[in-house]
Design a protein around this motif. Structure first.
Motif, short mmCIF file in Angstrom:
data_model
loop_
_atom_site.label_atom_id
_atom_site.label_comp_id
_atom_site.label_asym_id
_atom_site.label_seq_id
_atom_site.Cartn_x
_atom_site.Cartn_y
_atom_site.Cartn_z
N UNK A 84 -11.59 68.68 109.02
CA UNK A 84 -10.47 68.94 108.13
C UNK A 84 -9.24 69.35 108.94
N UNK A 85 -8.05 69.24 108.35
CA UNK A 85 -6.82 69.56 109.08
C UNK A 85 -6.86 70.98 109.68
N UNK A 86 -6.18 71.11 110.78
CA UNK A 86 -6.15 72.39 111.49
C UNK A 86 -5.66 73.51 110.57
N UNK A 87 -6.37 74.61 110.60
CA UNK A 87 -5.97 75.78 109.83
C UNK A 87 -6.60 75.87 108.46
N UNK A 88 -7.23 74.79 107.98
CA UNK A 88 -7.85 74.86 106.66
C UNK A 88 -9.08 75.75 106.68
N UNK A 89 -9.85 75.67 107.76
CA UNK A 89 -10.95 76.61 108.00
C UNK A 89 -11.88 76.75 106.80
N UNK A 90 -12.33 75.64 106.24
CA UNK A 90 -13.20 75.68 105.06
C UNK A 90 -14.43 76.53 105.34
N UNK A 91 -14.59 77.67 104.68
CA UNK A 91 -15.76 78.50 104.94
C UNK A 91 -17.00 77.94 104.25
N UNK A 96 -13.67 85.42 99.44
CA UNK A 96 -12.34 86.02 99.56
C UNK A 96 -11.30 84.91 99.69
N UNK A 97 -10.04 85.28 99.46
CA UNK A 97 -8.92 84.35 99.69
C UNK A 97 -8.69 84.31 101.20
N UNK A 98 -9.39 83.40 101.87
CA UNK A 98 -9.54 83.47 103.32
C UNK A 98 -8.27 83.16 104.10
N UNK A 99 -7.27 82.53 103.50
CA UNK A 99 -6.03 82.27 104.21
C UNK A 99 -4.95 83.31 103.89
N UNK A 100 -5.26 84.25 103.01
CA UNK A 100 -4.30 85.28 102.67
C UNK A 100 -4.45 86.50 103.56
N UNK A 101 -3.45 87.33 103.55
CA UNK A 101 -3.54 88.58 104.30
C UNK A 101 -2.82 89.69 103.54
N UNK A 102 -3.51 90.81 103.28
CA UNK A 102 -4.92 91.07 103.60
C UNK A 102 -5.85 90.21 102.75
N UNK A 103 -7.09 90.12 103.15
CA UNK A 103 -8.06 89.25 102.48
C UNK A 103 -8.62 89.96 101.24
N UNK A 104 -8.09 89.61 100.10
CA UNK A 104 -8.62 90.16 98.85
C UNK A 104 -9.84 89.35 98.42
N UNK A 105 -10.77 90.04 97.76
CA UNK A 105 -11.93 89.36 97.24
C UNK A 105 -11.54 88.33 96.19
N UNK A 106 -12.26 87.21 96.16
CA UNK A 106 -11.93 86.15 95.22
C UNK A 106 -12.52 86.47 93.85
N UNK A 107 -11.74 87.19 93.08
CA UNK A 107 -12.17 87.62 91.76
C UNK A 107 -10.98 87.63 90.82
N UNK A 139 -10.04 74.92 97.88
CA UNK A 139 -11.44 74.87 97.47
C UNK A 139 -11.80 73.50 96.90
N UNK A 140 -10.86 72.89 96.19
CA UNK A 140 -11.11 71.54 95.68
C UNK A 140 -11.30 70.56 96.84
N UNK A 141 -10.46 70.66 97.86
CA UNK A 141 -10.58 69.79 99.03
C UNK A 141 -11.84 70.08 99.82
N UNK A 142 -12.11 71.37 100.05
CA UNK A 142 -13.27 71.75 100.85
C UNK A 142 -14.58 71.37 100.16
N UNK A 143 -14.63 71.51 98.84
CA UNK A 143 -15.86 71.15 98.11
C UNK A 143 -16.16 69.67 98.30
N UNK A 144 -15.13 68.83 98.24
CA UNK A 144 -15.34 67.39 98.44
C UNK A 144 -15.74 67.09 99.89
#
Length: 205
Positions: A84-91, A96-107, A139-144
């Motif tokens: 995937x493109x650089x920086x996408x870092x699909x976990x 958590x919102x992994x590209x945000x700072x600070x990393x808030x839980x995804x809720x 997440x839509x891109x990473x899931x695919x």
């Protein structure tokens, strides 16, 4: 005098009518105030979210995505195969919102708990730094991406295909949860994001 008394009564009546109209308007407007799009704000200054937005358009516009994704001769197939493109870092696991700072839980509680703070610039800026709409698109891109990797691994007889299936499910689960938040569903298109979270939620279920 009778004339003065008449003018006084007319003034009181006029003020009463204005007050009644004001209270009526306030009552009618309650609950139908313009929606707040802050939840879908993103910081586009470094162009990262612009790239995500462009990729979403390229991948999800059009039809027959399933066939294109499995065909290496198509743009969709080459893109989703990865890397995937650089920086996408699909976990592999989304919590958590992994590209945000600070990393808030995804809720969704992050939105529900912030409703009373949106009058403060700092609260609005926090959502801009998180970029919830951008993460939903990622997440839509990473899931695919993980689904394509799983399919390719199965075709090659790779016993490790389940790790990709589980990763795809994790992203789909995140999409389902965000898709249950009606404020996000409403503001995605208003902020230029083409994905329909309500439809993605049904797909992810």
């Amino acid at each position: 005098s009778p004339a003065a008394a008449g003018r006084s009564r007319a003034t009181i009546l006029a003020h009463s009518l204005l007050l009644a109209l004001f209270l009526s308007a306030a009552t009618l407007l309650q609950g139908c105030l313009p929606p707040d799009w802050s939840f879908c704000d993103c910081d586009f200054r470094d162009n990262f979210w612009n790239h995500v937005l462009n990729d979403v358009h390229m991948i999800f516009n059009g039809s027959d995505l399933s066939r294109k994704a499995r065909d290496n001769s198509t743009f969709h197939g080459r893109y989703l195969q990865g890397p995937m493109p650089e920086g996408y870092d699909c976990p592999y696991f989304v919590d958590a919102f992994w590209k945000g700072w600070p990393r808030f839980g995804m809720t969704r509680a992050l939105i529900e708990g912030s409703m009373g703070d949106l009058w403060m610039p700092a609260a609005r800026d926090r959502f801009k730094q998180i970029c919830i709409a951008g993460h939903a698109s990622l997440m839509a891109l990473c899931s695919q991406h993980f689904l394509v990797r799983a399919a390719r691994a199965i075709e090659e007889g790779d016993a490790g295909h389940m790790q990709y299936m589980e990763a795809a499910y994790s992203h789909m689960y995140g999409l389902r949860n965000l898709g249950e938040e009606w404020r996000l569903v409403q503001c995605m298109a208003q902020q230029g994001w083409p994905l329909r979270l309500d439809r993605l939620r049904k797909w992810a279920e």
